[in-house]
Scaffold this active site. Structure first.
Site, PDB file in Angstrom:
ATOM      1  CE1 TYR A 138      -3.064   2.944   0.490  1.00 29.00           C
ATOM      2  CE2 TYR A 138      -2.294   3.290   2.546  1.00 29.00           C
ATOM      3  CZ  TYR A 138      -2.824   3.907   1.513  1.00 29.00           C
ATOM      4  OH  TYR A 138      -3.595   4.999   1.689  1.00 29.00           O
ATOM      5  NE  ARG A 145      -2.825   7.486  -4.020  1.00 29.66           N
ATOM      6  CZ  ARG A 145      -3.644   7.148  -3.047  1.00 29.66           C
ATOM      7  NH1 ARG A 145      -5.027   7.018  -3.419  1.00 29.66           N
ATOM      8  NH2 ARG A 145      -3.525   7.093  -1.900  1.00 29.66           N
ATOM      9  CE1 TYR A 198      -4.507  10.318   7.850  1.00 26.35           C
ATOM     10  CE2 TYR A 198      -3.852   8.687   6.416  1.00 26.35           C
ATOM     11  CZ  TYR A 198      -4.968   9.280   7.205  1.00 26.35           C
ATOM     12  OH  TYR A 198      -6.371   8.788   7.027  1.00 26.35           O
ATOM     13  NE  ARG A 211      -9.361  11.893   5.468  1.00 25.35           N
ATOM     14  CZ  ARG A 211      -8.774  11.101   5.632  1.00 25.35           C
ATOM     15  NH1 ARG A 211      -9.012   9.880   5.335  1.00 25.35           N
ATOM     16  NH2 ARG A 211      -7.835  11.135   6.608  1.00 25.35           N
ATOM     17  CD  GLU A 314     -11.282   2.218   2.967  1.00 27.90           C
ATOM     18  OE1 GLU A 314     -10.267   1.679   3.483  1.00 27.90           O
ATOM     19  OE2 GLU A 314     -11.233   2.537   1.766  1.00 27.90           O
TER      20      GLU A 314
HETATM   21  C1  3EB Z   1      -7.789   6.269   5.591  1.00 26.91           C
HETATM   22  O1  3EB Z   1      -8.543   7.153   5.828  1.00 26.91           O
HETATM   23  C2  3EB Z   1      -8.113   4.804   5.347  1.00 26.91           C
HETATM   24  O2  3EB Z   1      -5.082   5.581   0.022  1.00 26.91           O
HETATM   25  O3  3EB Z   1      -6.604   5.982  -1.776  1.00 26.91           O
HETATM   26  C3  3EB Z   1      -9.166   5.312   2.528  1.00 26.91           C
HETATM   27  C4  3EB Z   1      -9.447   5.835   1.193  1.00 26.91           C
HETATM   28  C5  3EB Z   1      -7.906   4.838   2.785  1.00 26.91           C
HETATM   29  C6  3EB Z   1      -8.557   6.068   0.179  1.00 26.91           C
HETATM   30  C7  3EB Z   1      -6.146   5.686  -0.577  1.00 26.91           C
HETATM   31  C8  3EB Z   1      -7.040   4.995   1.959  1.00 26.91           C
HETATM   32  C9  3EB Z   1      -7.296   5.557   0.654  1.00 26.91           C
HETATM   33  O4  3EB Z   1      -6.465   6.582   5.427  1.00 26.91           O
HETATM   34  C10 3EB Z   1      -7.565   4.181   3.987  1.00 26.91           C
END
Ligand code: 3EB
Length: 324
Positions: A138, A145, A198, A211, A314
């Protein structure tokens, strides 16, 4: 007027939609009976929970032109562009470069059709939590990406697509996406640190997604594309149990709907897709989501691996401001 609507249908009847020239996309799951090759059909190899076989239909208002451009399948109805591609993975430790290539192809195809704005991207690949070449896959995906997105757009943090990144058990990197001629509005979640901020404990490159994206397709017609949403507050995963994670996830979804409501009429989910780790019982989850969003909210449960080892569930979806 929104250029398409989205709904679930029984996969057994999904083939009849292929006769409708307004069909923009048909998303199928697991490994269903193949249809004749059609650029509008994209299959994601995730098993559905329960007995059902469900497909997702994106039905446009105008006929779609379809084709394949350098490996990218597309359907274009004049206002919205559906794109998908599937790349074989020659080696498990080269996901970084493969992802960058996939995104470059996606962007090139979208630009060539006159759709520079990627609103929403779905990403699927196997062994998402496994290490390869010294990095969790990941995290390698996030590196690739980011490189491709940064090359495409300088003002990255305000123009990130909504996204999901989900683990399958089948080989190959699969992406599908929705593009528009004009940008949507990026929505972040006040309960969470933006994923693109992050800290590095989650990998060398923060995940590049928003989001949610609020797209105003018409005077009163909004689509809110909700990214995969999980039990994360700040940047940290919360709770060990499924139902506690679910409740936190629902609070996050409600926070996103409230954020979007500052810029649009009240929005409600018109369909939700729930990714759960295999072996978890979806029945209480279904009941709880029905309590939160109403018993008629269409739900699809898929068995999947989530991009953090400690996350069990999720949820993503589409909310609209238009009357149902
Ligand atoms: C998060 O909130 C959970 O890497 O495209 C959610 C939606 C998550 C998209 C991405 C990762 C992705 O971090 C994981």
């Amino acid at each position: 007027m929104t250029p398409f609507t989205v709904f679930y249908c029984d996969d057994a009847h999904a083939g009849t939609w292929l006769n409708d020239d307004r069909l923009l996309a048909l998303i199928r799951f697991d490994s269903p009976e193949p249809f004749p090759a059609d650029p509008r059909v994209c299959t994601i190899p995730l098993p559905e929970r329960g007995d059902g076989a469900t497909a997702e239909v994106w039905l446009g208002v105008e006929p779609a032109q379809t084709g394949i451009r350098e490996g990218v399948h597309y359907a274009d109805n004049g206002d919205a562009l559906f794109l998908h591609l599937h790349l074989d993975e020659p080696a498990p430790d080269a996901l970084n470069l493969l992802t960058a290539t996939a995104y470059e192809q996606l962007f090139a195809a979208a630009r060539a059709r006159g759709y520079p704005c990627l609103l929403r991207i779905w990403n699927y690949f196997p062994a998402i939590n496994q290490n390869a070449g010294g990095l969790e896959r990941y995290r390698a995906f996030c590196v690739g990406r980011h490189a491709a997105l940064r090359a495409e757009r300088a003002e990255l943090e305000t123009h990130l697509p909504a996204a999901s990144a989900i683990g399958t058990r089948q080989p190959g990197l699969r992406l599908y996406a929705l593009a528009a001629r004009d940008a949507g509005w990026q929505i972040e979640n006040p309960r969470q640190i933006s994923a693109f901020h992050y800290p590095t404990q989650y990998g060398p490159q923060s995940p590049s997604f928003s989001r949610a994206i609020l797209k105003r397709w018409g005077e009163r017609d909004h689509h809110l594309y909700l990214s995969g949403t999980a039990s994360i507050v700040g940047h940290a995963s919360q709770h060990y149990g499924l139902m506690a994670q679910l409740d936190e996830t629902l609070l996050n979804l409600e926070a996103l709907l409230a954020e979007a409501h500052r810029r649009a009429a009240a929005l409600r989910p018109v369909l939700l897709r729930v990714y759960v780790r295999p072996d978890l019982d979806p029945a209480p989850v279904r009941e709880r989501i029905a309590q939160a969003f109403g018993p008629d909210t269409p739900l699809l449960f898929l068995c999947a691996d989530i991009c953090r080892q400690d996350l069990l569930i999720e949820i993503e979806g589409l909310a609209t401001s238009a009357a149902p």
